[in-house]
Structures are given as C-alpha cells and as structure tokens.
Design an enzyme around this catalytic site. Structure first.
Site, mmCIF file in Angstrom:
data_model
loop_
_atom_site.group_PDB
_atom_site.id
_atom_site.type_symbol
_atom_site.label_atom_id
_atom_site.label_comp_id
_atom_site.label_asym_id
_atom_site.label_seq_id
_atom_site.Cartn_x
_atom_site.Cartn_y
_atom_site.Cartn_z
ATOM 1 N N ARG A 96 0.764 -1.634 0.014
ATOM 2 C CA ARG A 96 -0.198 -0.210 -0.226
ATOM 3 C C ARG A 96 0.853 1.219 0.038
ATOM 4 O O ARG A 96 0.528 2.194 -0.248
ATOM 5 C CB ARG A 96 -0.851 0.008 1.120
ATOM 6 N N HIS A 130 -1.278 -4.929 -4.445
ATOM 7 C CA HIS A 130 -1.937 -3.803 -4.481
ATOM 8 C C HIS A 130 -1.980 -2.820 -5.583
ATOM 9 O O HIS A 130 -2.897 -2.278 -5.487
ATOM 10 C CB HIS A 130 -1.729 -3.171 -3.162
ATOM 11 N N LYS A 192 -15.514 7.087 -1.081
ATOM 12 C CA LYS A 192 -15.412 6.460 0.775
ATOM 13 C C LYS A 192 -14.312 7.879 0.370
ATOM 14 O O LYS A 192 -13.093 8.109 -0.509
ATOM 15 C CB LYS A 192 -14.525 5.568 1.407
ATOM 16 N N ASP A 218 -12.046 -6.549 -4.211
ATOM 17 C CA ASP A 218 -11.332 -6.201 -3.694
ATOM 18 C C ASP A 218 -10.502 -7.050 -3.754
ATOM 19 O O ASP A 218 -10.299 -8.338 -3.434
ATOM 20 C CB ASP A 218 -11.345 -5.824 -1.926
ATOM 21 N N ASP A 222 -8.449 -5.710 5.352
ATOM 22 C CA ASP A 222 -7.176 -5.672 6.540
ATOM 23 C C ASP A 222 -8.613 -5.268 8.007
ATOM 24 O O ASP A 222 -8.712 -6.036 8.534
ATOM 25 C CB ASP A 222 -6.955 -3.811 6.756
ATOM 26 N N THR A 223 -8.404 -3.858 8.173
ATOM 27 C CA THR A 223 -9.749 -3.653 9.289
ATOM 28 C C THR A 223 -10.981 -4.154 9.380
ATOM 29 O O THR A 223 -12.177 -4.280 10.064
ATOM 30 C CB THR A 223 -9.773 -2.016 10.358
ATOM 31 N N GLY A 225 -13.061 -2.030 7.744
ATOM 32 C CA GLY A 225 -13.746 -1.589 7.452
ATOM 33 C C GLY A 225 -14.836 -0.683 6.297
ATOM 34 O O GLY A 225 -16.160 -0.758 6.041
ATOM 35 N N THR A 226 -14.226 -0.791 5.251
ATOM 36 C CA THR A 226 -14.308 -0.336 4.482
ATOM 37 C C THR A 226 -14.955 -1.239 4.019
ATOM 38 O O THR A 226 -16.203 -1.105 3.489
ATOM 39 C CB THR A 226 -13.586 0.111 3.222
#
Length: 312
Positions: A96, A130, A192, A218, A222-223, A225-226
């Site tokens: 990233r 990525h 976003k 995707d 990771d988290t 969240g998205t």
C-alpha cells in the site's frame, strides 16, 4: 541442464507451502532456524542447494520477522550457490506504500523490492499486488498472478441471478470492471473519504443495487471497515444479498467481529495469509491458491509460458 527443484518455507507460511509442494508433487526441503536469546535468528539449509532451482515460499505480511526470514533465506541460498532463487510471495506486504502521498514519507514497496534483489533473488512470484506498478520496482522478472482464476469459478458455481459486481472504493474500480466484463454484469462503485488510515469519514454509492445480488471485489481486507461499511450501505439501498471476495485476509484488529455483525452473507478469501483459527467465523470461506502457484512454478521451471493461467 535441468536443475534440481527445491522448495523451502518461512515458518509463518508452512501450511500453504506444504500444500503448494504437494500440488507440485514434491516435499518441502529441510531448513532449521537457529535462535538467540535476544530474538535474533538465522536460517540454515540442512541439504545442499548448489546448482538448484530454489523456490522460497512465504508471505511478507507484518510483523517484519516474516520479511526478514525470507530475505535471510534468500541470502543463504545465494551464498550456498543456488542456480536460481525464486521468492514465492503470495501476499506482498507494504504494497500500500507504493508512492508518496504526503511529504517526508517512504516508498516502502520500492525499498522492499530493493532488499529482495539485494538478497540474491533472481525472480519474484506474487499474487494480486495492491498496485500493479510495483512490478516495475524490481530489476528482476516478476510473475504477477491473479486470484480471479480461483474466484471466477466460485462465482459461477453460485449461479446467482440478478448478479452485480461492486467495488468498495474507487481504487478497485478497474478490478470490478474486469470481473463484470468477464461475467457480463453491471458494476456499482462505493466512493469513500478517509479521516486517516483505516478510518472512513463518509461513503456514497454510485450505481443502482435495488433488487440485485451484489458481490464486492477487493484485493485485501484489513480492518474490514471499508468492506463492511460498503456492504451495509448496499443492503440499506435495497440489495437482495451482499457477498464479498478479497484475495488477502489481513484481518487485523476487530475485523472478525465487524464481518460477523455486518450485512455480508459471506466473505470469500484465499490462503495467502494464515487465518486466525480462534476468531474464525462461519461467514468466512477460504479457497486455496496452492494449485495455481504450483502450476505456475512448474511452468517457470520448464521455461514455459504462463499466459494461459490468466482469466482476467
């Protein structure tokens, strides 16, 4: 002269490495890690690698130990006179950080590429970077594989009507369009904006999802969240169902809880990174990438084209 093929694994990647070796029709070579009381360690091959085609398998996800193990193994193989050293990195960490998005920051992906070349690697094999341009950070050949070969078959077997492919952010729009083009479906995109890394400020949806069965695509989660925010938004706007597909299950922090509490019916990932078996829940399905890597490694060893391994 056809070199002997030898496979070795980092400690964190043993399960996938064993599966790759099995699909190839061989076994992992013997390697021992000597550890010092302060945490320092050194890998030691327990069989000769002189003149061999050596495949060193291990994802470089944080912590840095996973990267250091691979670099030290590569250096050891070079100093032991291996003929070719291929780093098989299912998940390429630090990807990233492929550009400077603010002043006084590193380009970590380029630094990692330099370290791998300096360690003696003659080739790199990885999956779903990525950012595609990271291939250009290397001055050695890079075989960049795509998990679409695995996921497309899975999507077809679902036999879903009113299917629509979605991207959870603008950065994944190209990937989503590729899947949609191959499957002949519509595309929707979530837009976003972040306050800071891993924290979303707001999200909007571009496209119609009402009455559709949505699959979010995707490269990593990771988290979560998205991905979960996108799934919840899509469901609120009238989608029949929401699934997600992501190649690399980084799954940090409380990601497992977010996935379990979200509108996602399921999250399909590969085994490029080991899943936390303690936090694992029924919504997560793991598909193995071992056979794909084994096929490509066989082609590389035989100097054959790998273009037939790509779908999209």
């Amino acid at each position: 002269m056809n070199q002997k093929v030898l496979f070795f694994s980092t400690r964190s990647g043993l399960k996938l490495s064993k599966n790759i070796a099995s699909c190839y029709g061989t076994f992992l070579g013997k390697i021992r890690f000597l550890e010092f009381s302060d945490g320092e360690y050194t890998p030691c091959f327990e069989e000769s690698v002189r003149g061999s085609q050596v495949f060193l398998i291990g994802s470089t996800f944080p912590p840095v130990d996973n990267l250091m193990e691979l670099l030290l193994m590569s250096d050891a193989a070079r100093r032991a006179s291996a003929h070719n050293i291929t780093l098989v990195i299912p998940y390429f960490g630090w990807a990233r950080q492929d550009h400077k998005d603010k002043p006084r920051t590193p380009i970590a992906a380029k630094l990692i590429a330099n370290l791998m070349v300096a360690s003696g690697a003659t080739r790199v094999m990885t999956m779903d970077l990525h950012a595609d341009q990271i291939q250009g950070f290397f001055d050695i050949p890079v075989d960049h594989l795509y998990a679409s070969r695995i996921f497309i078959d899975y999507i077809k077997k679902l036999n879903i009507d009113q299917l629509t492919i979605a991207s959870p952010d603008m950065g994944g729009a190209k990937r989503a369009r590729s899947y949609a083009g191959y499957l002949g479906t519509d595309v929707v995109i979530c837009y976003k904006e972040r306050k800071k890394a891993n924290e979303i400020e707001f999200m909007n949806l571009i496209g119609n999802v009402k009455g559709k069965n949505i699959i979010l695509i995707d490269d990593m989660v990771d988290t979560a969240g998205t991905l979960t925010e996108a799934a919840n938004l899509i469901k609120k706007q009238g989608a029949k169902s929401v699934r997600a597909i992501a190649t690399h299950p980084v799954l940090s922090g409380n990601s497992y809880e977010k996935i379990n509490q979200s509108a996602l019916e399921e999250l399909v990932v590969t085994d490029t990174i080991p899943i936390n078996t303690i936090k694992f829940n029924d919504k997560i399905k793991v598909l193995s990438c071992a056979s794909l890597f084994a096929e490509v490694m066989q082609s590389v060893h035989n100097d054959e084209s790998i273009s037939n391994k790509f779908i999209i």
